[in-house]
Design a protein around this motif. Structure first.
Motif, short mmCIF file in Angstrom:
data_model
loop_
_atom_site.label_atom_id
_atom_site.label_comp_id
_atom_site.label_asym_id
_atom_site.label_seq_id
_atom_site.Cartn_x
_atom_site.Cartn_y
_atom_site.Cartn_z
N VAL A 195 10.81 0.99 -3.75
CA VAL A 195 11.09 0.78 -2.33
C VAL A 195 9.76 0.71 -1.61
CG1 VAL A 195 12.15 1.72 -0.25
CG2 VAL A 195 13.29 2.00 -2.45
N ILE A 196 9.59 -0.29 -0.75
CA ILE A 196 8.35 -0.40 0.02
C ILE A 196 8.38 0.65 1.14
CG2 ILE A 196 6.97 -1.88 1.52
CD1 ILE A 196 7.95 -4.26 -0.07
N GLY A 197 7.35 1.48 1.19
CA GLY A 197 7.27 2.54 2.17
C GLY A 197 7.41 3.92 1.53
N ILE A 198 7.16 4.95 2.31
CA ILE A 198 7.30 6.33 1.87
C ILE A 198 8.50 6.93 2.60
CG2 ILE A 198 6.19 8.59 1.71
CD1 ILE A 198 4.87 6.44 0.01
N LEU A 199 9.52 7.29 1.86
CA LEU A 199 10.74 7.78 2.47
C LEU A 199 10.55 9.15 3.13
CD1 LEU A 199 13.30 6.71 -0.28
CD2 LEU A 199 12.53 5.44 1.74
N PRO A 240 0.80 -1.23 0.00
CA PRO A 240 0.00 0.00 0.00
C PRO A 240 0.83 1.28 0.00
CG PRO A 240 -0.05 -1.02 2.16
CD PRO A 240 0.63 -2.00 1.25
N LEU A 241 2.10 1.18 0.37
CA LEU A 241 2.99 2.34 0.36
C LEU A 241 4.22 2.01 -0.48
CD1 LEU A 241 2.89 3.31 4.15
CD2 LEU A 241 1.58 4.34 2.30
N LEU A 242 4.43 2.77 -1.54
CA LEU A 242 5.56 2.53 -2.44
C LEU A 242 6.19 3.86 -2.84
CD1 LEU A 242 4.31 -0.22 -4.94
CD2 LEU A 242 6.23 -0.43 -3.35
N THR A 243 7.50 3.84 -2.99
CA THR A 243 8.25 4.95 -3.55
C THR A 243 9.12 4.38 -4.66
OG1 THR A 243 8.33 6.08 -1.41
CG2 THR A 243 9.92 6.78 -3.07
N GLY A 244 9.25 5.11 -5.75
CA GLY A 244 10.07 4.61 -6.84
C GLY A 244 10.12 5.57 -7.99
N ALA A 245 10.43 5.02 -9.15
CA ALA A 245 10.51 5.82 -10.38
C ALA A 245 9.83 5.06 -11.50
CB ALA A 245 11.96 6.12 -10.73
N LEU A 246 9.41 5.80 -12.51
CA LEU A 246 8.76 5.18 -13.65
C LEU A 246 9.04 5.98 -14.91
CD1 LEU A 246 6.01 7.01 -14.54
CD2 LEU A 246 5.18 6.07 -12.37
N THR A 247 8.87 5.33 -16.04
CA THR A 247 8.85 6.01 -17.32
C THR A 247 7.51 5.73 -17.98
OG1 THR A 247 9.87 4.14 -18.49
CG2 THR A 247 11.35 5.86 -17.65
N MET A 248 7.06 6.67 -18.79
CA MET A 248 5.81 6.49 -19.52
C MET A 248 5.98 7.00 -20.94
SD MET A 248 2.03 8.20 -19.15
CE MET A 248 2.56 9.53 -20.22
N SER A 249 5.43 6.27 -21.88
CA SER A 249 5.39 6.73 -23.27
C SER A 249 4.02 6.38 -23.85
CB SER A 249 6.50 6.06 -24.10
OG SER A 249 6.38 4.65 -24.08
N ARG A 274 1.89 11.19 -5.73
CA ARG A 274 2.73 12.34 -6.08
C ARG A 274 3.60 11.94 -7.27
NH1 ARG A 274 5.24 16.61 -2.90
NH2 ARG A 274 6.21 18.04 -4.39
N LEU A 275 3.65 12.80 -8.28
CA LEU A 275 4.47 12.57 -9.46
C LEU A 275 5.33 13.80 -9.69
CD1 LEU A 275 1.73 11.10 -11.83
CD2 LEU A 275 3.60 9.81 -10.80
N MET A 276 6.65 13.59 -9.77
CA MET A 276 7.59 14.66 -10.08
C MET A 276 8.29 14.28 -11.36
SD MET A 276 8.82 15.25 -6.13
CE MET A 276 8.35 13.58 -5.66
N ASP A 316 0.37 6.05 -2.13
CA ASP A 316 -0.21 5.78 -0.82
C ASP A 316 -1.64 5.29 -1.02
OD1 ASP A 316 -1.25 5.76 1.74
OD2 ASP A 316 -1.26 7.93 1.98
N ALA A 317 -1.83 3.97 -1.00
CA ALA A 317 -3.16 3.41 -1.21
C ALA A 317 -4.07 3.63 -0.01
CB ALA A 317 -3.05 1.91 -1.53
N MET A 318 -3.50 3.71 1.18
CA MET A 318 -4.32 3.89 2.38
C MET A 318 -4.93 5.30 2.42
SD MET A 318 -2.08 1.80 5.25
CE MET A 318 -0.57 2.68 4.89
N GLY A 319 -4.14 6.30 2.09
CA GLY A 319 -4.64 7.66 2.05
C GLY A 319 -5.14 8.10 0.70
N GLN A 320 -5.04 7.20 -0.31
CA GLN A 320 -5.47 7.49 -1.67
C GLN A 320 -4.80 8.76 -2.19
OE1 GLN A 320 -9.74 7.29 -2.14
NE2 GLN A 320 -9.86 5.24 -1.30
N ARG A 321 -3.45 8.75 -2.15
CA ARG A 321 -2.66 9.89 -2.60
C ARG A 321 -1.56 9.42 -3.53
NH1 ARG A 321 -0.69 12.31 3.06
NH2 ARG A 321 -0.13 10.10 3.28
#
Length: 213
Positions: free
Chosen positions: A175-179, A25-34, A56-58, A49-54
């Motif tokens: 990474v599992i969790g929110i840093l 339910p809590l993940l931090t990481g990176a992604l690419t999209m095309s 963030r994308l930078m 954050d699946a628990m808080g339904q949030r």
């Protein structure tokens, strides 16, 4: 004898068919999209954050040979999107439509197969993954998702919609969790941002990529 029994039990567990699963339910990481349509490519750091339904994308990306940066916070429970401009400490606040979609493999998804990414020749040389396919919510299109067999960590997702054609997301450095939990809250300078009103339609997750660029 005990070692033989343990080996048999382990072999039995590994032989079980893959089942639909939920990512942490809590993940931090990176992604690419095309995207197939629109000549859009981006790299983004993400917080989920699946628990808080949030979410963030930078982002950093390119659209029609022009580069861009974009920082957005999606708060589904508040039906609000914050576009964050850290360089001048300002925010745009917009209505968000649509329901939060957690990273899960639906129970009615179909298993395409189980493979090893990399090599099975030696320990640590490969990653066991499962690939699933099914319908997007409300029959909005099709999806194909690959997750790890152990942990249900996202590897890649392909969507098909009429508006965008094929959209490919690839996940890495998960990474599992929110840093830094503060990154899932609007910055202090966003507190007085007013919701854009008028004739502007609420945005959804996918239109953020299209409308912004």
């Amino acid at each position: 004898m005990k070692l033989l029994i343990l080996s048999c039990l382990l072999a039995g567990c590994l032989a079980q068919d893959p089942r639909p699963c939920s990512s942490p339910p809590l993940l931090t990481g990176a992604l690419t999209m095309s995207t197939q349509k629109g000549n859009l490519w981006l790299y983004a750091k993400y917080l989920y954050d699946a628990m808080g339904q949030r979410i963030r994308l930078m982002e950093l990306g390119a659209y029609e040979n022009k580069t861009f940066s974009y920082d957005v916070l999606l708060l589904y429970r508040e039906a609000t999107v914050y576009e964050i401009h850290r360089h001048n400490r300002t925010c745009n606040k917009r209505p968000l439509k649509g329901d939060f979609q957690p990273m899960v493999i639906p129970k009615d998804a179909s298993l395409l197969g189980q493979v090893i990414l990399g090599s099975s020749s030696g320990p640590g040389q490969g990653l066991l993954v499962n690939t699933w396919t099914g319908d997007l919510p409300e029959k909005a299109g099709k999806f194909m998702t690959t997750v790890t067999e152990f942990g249900c960590i996202p590897v890649s997702t392909v969507f098909h919609t009429d508006q965008f054609g094929w959209m490919l997301f690839s996940y890495f450095n998960n990474v599992i969790g929110i840093l830094d939990p503060d990154e899932l809250n609007p910055p202090a300078y966003c507190q007085h941002a007013e919701m854009k009103a008028g004739d502007e339609e609420p945005v959804d997750f996918f239109s953020l990529f299209n409308n912004k660029h």
